[in-house]
Write a protein that holds these residues in place. Structure first.
Motif, PDB file in Angstrom:
ATOM      1  N   GLY A  78       4.425  -2.347   1.928  1.00  0.00           N
ATOM      2  CA  GLY A  78       4.576  -3.558   1.128  1.00  0.00           C
ATOM      3  C   GLY A  78       3.528  -3.650   0.026  1.00  0.00           C
ATOM      4  O   GLY A  78       3.838  -4.005  -1.116  1.00  0.00           O
ATOM      5  N   GLY A  79       2.273  -3.320   0.356  1.00  0.00           N
ATOM      6  CA  GLY A  79       1.219  -3.323  -0.659  1.00  0.00           C
ATOM      7  C   GLY A  79       1.480  -2.306  -1.747  1.00  0.00           C
ATOM      8  O   GLY A  79       1.266  -2.575  -2.939  1.00  0.00           O
ATOM      9  N   ASN A  80       1.953  -1.140  -1.369  1.00  0.00           N
ATOM     10  CA  ASN A  80       2.285  -0.110  -2.351  1.00  0.00           C
ATOM     11  C   ASN A  80       3.452  -0.567  -3.233  1.00  0.00           C
ATOM     12  O   ASN A  80       3.433  -0.371  -4.447  1.00  0.00           O
ATOM     13  CB  ASN A  80       2.628   1.201  -1.655  1.00  0.00           C
ATOM     14  CG  ASN A  80       2.755   2.340  -2.629  1.00  0.00           C
ATOM     15  OD1 ASN A  80       1.839   2.614  -3.391  1.00  0.00           O
ATOM     16  ND2 ASN A  80       3.909   2.992  -2.615  1.00  0.00           N
ATOM     17  N   PHE A  81       4.466  -1.187  -2.627  1.00  0.00           N
ATOM     18  CA  PHE A  81       5.613  -1.681  -3.387  1.00  0.00           C
ATOM     19  C   PHE A  81       5.175  -2.737  -4.404  1.00  0.00           C
ATOM     20  O   PHE A  81       5.580  -2.696  -5.569  1.00  0.00           O
ATOM     21  CB  PHE A  81       6.664  -2.257  -2.423  1.00  0.00           C
ATOM     22  CG  PHE A  81       7.852  -2.849  -3.107  1.00  0.00           C
ATOM     23  CD1 PHE A  81       8.849  -2.035  -3.623  1.00  0.00           C
ATOM     24  CD2 PHE A  81       7.966  -4.223  -3.251  1.00  0.00           C
ATOM     25  CE1 PHE A  81       9.949  -2.571  -4.263  1.00  0.00           C
ATOM     26  CE2 PHE A  81       9.069  -4.782  -3.890  1.00  0.00           C
ATOM     27  CZ  PHE A  81      10.054  -3.953  -4.392  1.00  0.00           C
ATOM     28  N   ILE A  82       4.343  -3.666  -3.961  1.00  0.00           N
ATOM     29  CA  ILE A  82       3.892  -4.749  -4.850  1.00  0.00           C
ATOM     30  C   ILE A  82       3.044  -4.199  -5.996  1.00  0.00           C
ATOM     31  O   ILE A  82       3.237  -4.583  -7.151  1.00  0.00           O
ATOM     32  CB  ILE A  82       3.128  -5.818  -4.049  1.00  0.00           C
ATOM     33  CG1 ILE A  82       4.104  -6.573  -3.158  1.00  0.00           C
ATOM     34  CG2 ILE A  82       2.395  -6.786  -4.974  1.00  0.00           C
ATOM     35  CD1 ILE A  82       3.450  -7.477  -2.141  1.00  0.00           C
ATOM     36  N   THR A  83       2.125  -3.286  -5.707  1.00  0.00           N
ATOM     37  CA  THR A  83       1.302  -2.725  -6.786  1.00  0.00           C
ATOM     38  C   THR A  83       2.131  -1.857  -7.720  1.00  0.00           C
ATOM     39  O   THR A  83       1.840  -1.783  -8.910  1.00  0.00           O
ATOM     40  CB  THR A  83       0.116  -1.918  -6.231  1.00  0.00           C
ATOM     41  OG1 THR A  83       0.589  -0.895  -5.351  1.00  0.00           O
ATOM     42  CG2 THR A  83      -0.869  -2.816  -5.511  1.00  0.00           C
ATOM     43  N   ARG A  84       3.159  -1.206  -7.196  1.00  0.00           N
ATOM     44  CA  ARG A  84       4.056  -0.421  -8.057  1.00  0.00           C
ATOM     45  C   ARG A  84       4.799  -1.322  -9.034  1.00  0.00           C
ATOM     46  O   ARG A  84       4.968  -0.993 -10.204  1.00  0.00           O
ATOM     47  CB  ARG A  84       5.088   0.324  -7.203  1.00  0.00           C
ATOM     48  CG  ARG A  84       4.647   1.661  -6.773  1.00  0.00           C
ATOM     49  CD  ARG A  84       4.977   2.593  -7.897  1.00  0.00           C
ATOM     50  NE  ARG A  84       4.804   3.944  -7.464  1.00  0.00           N
ATOM     51  CZ  ARG A  84       4.153   4.830  -8.173  1.00  0.00           C
ATOM     52  NH1 ARG A  84       3.626   4.503  -9.321  1.00  0.00           N
ATOM     53  NH2 ARG A  84       4.037   6.046  -7.769  1.00  0.00           N
ATOM     54  N   LYS A  85       5.275  -2.483  -8.532  1.00  0.00           N
ATOM     55  CA  LYS A  85       6.038  -3.399  -9.375  1.00  0.00           C
ATOM     56  C   LYS A  85       5.144  -4.138 -10.370  1.00  0.00           C
ATOM     57  O   LYS A  85       5.564  -4.387 -11.497  1.00  0.00           O
ATOM     58  CB  LYS A  85       6.790  -4.423  -8.512  1.00  0.00           C
ATOM     59  CG  LYS A  85       7.901  -3.817  -7.696  1.00  0.00           C
ATOM     60  CD  LYS A  85       9.003  -3.302  -8.587  1.00  0.00           C
ATOM     61  CE  LYS A  85      10.118  -2.720  -7.755  1.00  0.00           C
ATOM     62  NZ  LYS A  85      11.085  -2.012  -8.568  1.00  0.00           N
TER      63      LYS A  85
ATOM     64  N   MET B 284       1.673  -3.373 -11.261  1.00  0.00           N
ATOM     65  CA  MET B 284       0.700  -2.606 -12.036  1.00  0.00           C
ATOM     66  C   MET B 284       1.170  -1.208 -12.396  1.00  0.00           C
ATOM     67  O   MET B 284       0.463  -0.464 -13.054  1.00  0.00           O
ATOM     68  CB  MET B 284      -0.621  -2.506 -11.266  1.00  0.00           C
ATOM     69  CG  MET B 284      -1.241  -3.838 -10.956  1.00  0.00           C
ATOM     70  SD  MET B 284      -2.751  -3.665 -10.022  1.00  0.00           S
ATOM     71  CE  MET B 284      -3.818  -2.991 -11.252  1.00  0.00           C
ATOM     72  N   ASP B 285       2.336  -0.833 -11.886  1.00  0.00           N
ATOM     73  CA  ASP B 285       2.864   0.511 -12.098  1.00  0.00           C
ATOM     74  C   ASP B 285       1.929   1.590 -11.570  1.00  0.00           C
ATOM     75  O   ASP B 285       1.835   2.678 -12.135  1.00  0.00           O
ATOM     76  CB  ASP B 285       3.199   0.748 -13.580  1.00  0.00           C
ATOM     77  CG  ASP B 285       4.179   1.908 -13.763  1.00  0.00           C
ATOM     78  OD1 ASP B 285       5.015   2.092 -12.867  1.00  0.00           O
ATOM     79  OD2 ASP B 285       4.083   2.617 -14.773  1.00  0.00           O
ATOM     80  N   LYS B 286       1.204   1.273 -10.523  1.00  0.00           N
ATOM     81  CA  LYS B 286       0.318   2.236  -9.854  1.00  0.00           C
ATOM     82  C   LYS B 286       0.464   2.038  -8.356  1.00  0.00           C
ATOM     83  O   LYS B 286       0.708   0.949  -7.883  1.00  0.00           O
ATOM     84  CB  LYS B 286      -1.155   1.999 -10.232  1.00  0.00           C
ATOM     85  CG  LYS B 286      -1.452   2.307 -11.663  1.00  0.00           C
ATOM     86  CD  LYS B 286      -2.916   2.187 -11.963  1.00  0.00           C
ATOM     87  CE  LYS B 286      -3.087   2.405 -13.434  1.00  0.00           C
ATOM     88  NZ  LYS B 286      -4.236   3.092 -13.815  1.00  0.00           N
ATOM     89  N   GLY B 287       0.320   3.121  -7.620  1.00  0.00           N
ATOM     90  CA  GLY B 287       0.417   3.059  -6.180  1.00  0.00           C
ATOM     91  C   GLY B 287       0.030   4.372  -5.552  1.00  0.00           C
ATOM     92  O   GLY B 287      -0.460   5.285  -6.224  1.00  0.00           O
ATOM     93  N   LEU B 288       0.255   4.479  -4.255  1.00  0.00           N
ATOM     94  CA  LEU B 288      -0.080   5.712  -3.541  1.00  0.00           C
ATOM     95  C   LEU B 288       0.889   6.831  -3.886  1.00  0.00           C
ATOM     96  O   LEU B 288       0.523   7.990  -3.872  1.00  0.00           O
ATOM     97  CB  LEU B 288      -0.069   5.469  -2.027  1.00  0.00           C
ATOM     98  CG  LEU B 288      -1.168   4.560  -1.493  1.00  0.00           C
ATOM     99  CD1 LEU B 288      -0.996   4.359  -0.005  1.00  0.00           C
ATOM    100  CD2 LEU B 288      -2.530   5.116  -1.794  1.00  0.00           C
ATOM    101  N   TRP B 289       2.139   6.511  -4.150  1.00  0.00           N
ATOM    102  CA  TRP B 289       3.133   7.518  -4.517  1.00  0.00           C
ATOM    103  C   TRP B 289       4.122   6.953  -5.495  1.00  0.00           C
ATOM    104  O   TRP B 289       4.221   5.833  -5.770  1.00  0.00           O
ATOM    105  CB  TRP B 289       3.854   8.076  -3.285  1.00  0.00           C
ATOM    106  CG  TRP B 289       4.525   7.030  -2.476  1.00  0.00           C
ATOM    107  CD1 TRP B 289       5.784   6.549  -2.650  1.00  0.00           C
ATOM    108  CD2 TRP B 289       3.968   6.327  -1.384  1.00  0.00           C
ATOM    109  NE1 TRP B 289       6.050   5.585  -1.731  1.00  0.00           N
ATOM    110  CE2 TRP B 289       4.946   5.419  -0.924  1.00  0.00           C
ATOM    111  CE3 TRP B 289       2.760   6.348  -0.713  1.00  0.00           C
ATOM    112  CZ2 TRP B 289       4.741   4.566   0.146  1.00  0.00           C
ATOM    113  CZ3 TRP B 289       2.560   5.494   0.338  1.00  0.00           C
ATOM    114  CH2 TRP B 289       3.548   4.627   0.758  1.00  0.00           C
TER     115      TRP B 289
END
Length: 173
Positions: A159-166, A168-173
């Motif tokens: 969920g944290g990765n999904f939110i940061t992807r949406k 900030m366009d950055k995440g773990l993958w």
């Protein structure tokens, strides 16, 4: 020397200033246990996080700071406009990893700090699993609690990765 012990630095200081006349049992008092846990966990993480952030900051191109200085930017403006945007990947990575560890309050830290006097405030899932599995020999229930903890942590990381992807366009993958 125990800083928070009955004859430790904090108790001696409190007596010297006149705030108390007798020693406070910090680790045997429910009122202090959570605060001590939060402060000690934060202090424990400061060193490692400082190393990671300093390493990320050293990877920033010094010419960016030189150009900003020539343009008349103050240190605060350089930090806001160069440093923080340059290390957002590191900030996001550490944020996502810490989200996954929310339910893990640090078994070793809690186990070494708590006693029967503070079970009411100090018991966490990891110590519950330890007590149920090893002391009470309720292996199946302890395994179920541990699995629940791991599944929730995985959901939090995803969920944290999904939110940061949406956002900030950055995440773990």
């Amino acid at each position: 020397m125990q800083i928070l012990g009955p004859y430790g630095l904090i108790n001696n200081w409190l007596k010297g200033v006149g705030l108390t006349s007798k020693s406070i049992a910090f680790f045997g008092n429910n009122a202090f246990f959570r605060s001590l846990t939060v402060v000690s966990a934060g202090w424990k993480e400061v060193g490692w996080n400082a190393i990671i952030y300093i390493a990320a900051i050293t990877g920033i191109n010094p010419q960016l700071y030189e150009a900003a200085k020539i343009d008349g930017a103050t240190k605060m403006q350089q930090a806001i406009n160069i440093t923080i945007p340059s290390i957002t990947g590191t900030i996001v990575l550490l944020f996502i990893l810490r989200i996954g560890a929310i339910l893990d309050a640090g078994f070793d830290q809690i186990f070494n700090m708590y006693s029967y006097a503070v079970y009411e405030k100090g018991d966490i899932l990891s110590t519950l699993v330890y007590r149920l599995g090893l002391e009470s020999q309720q292996y199946s229930f302890a395994t179920a609690v541990g699995l629940f903890n791991s599944v929730v942590a995985l959901i939090l990381v995803l969920g944290g990765n999904f939110i940061t992807r949406k956002t900030m366009d950055k995440g773990l993958w």
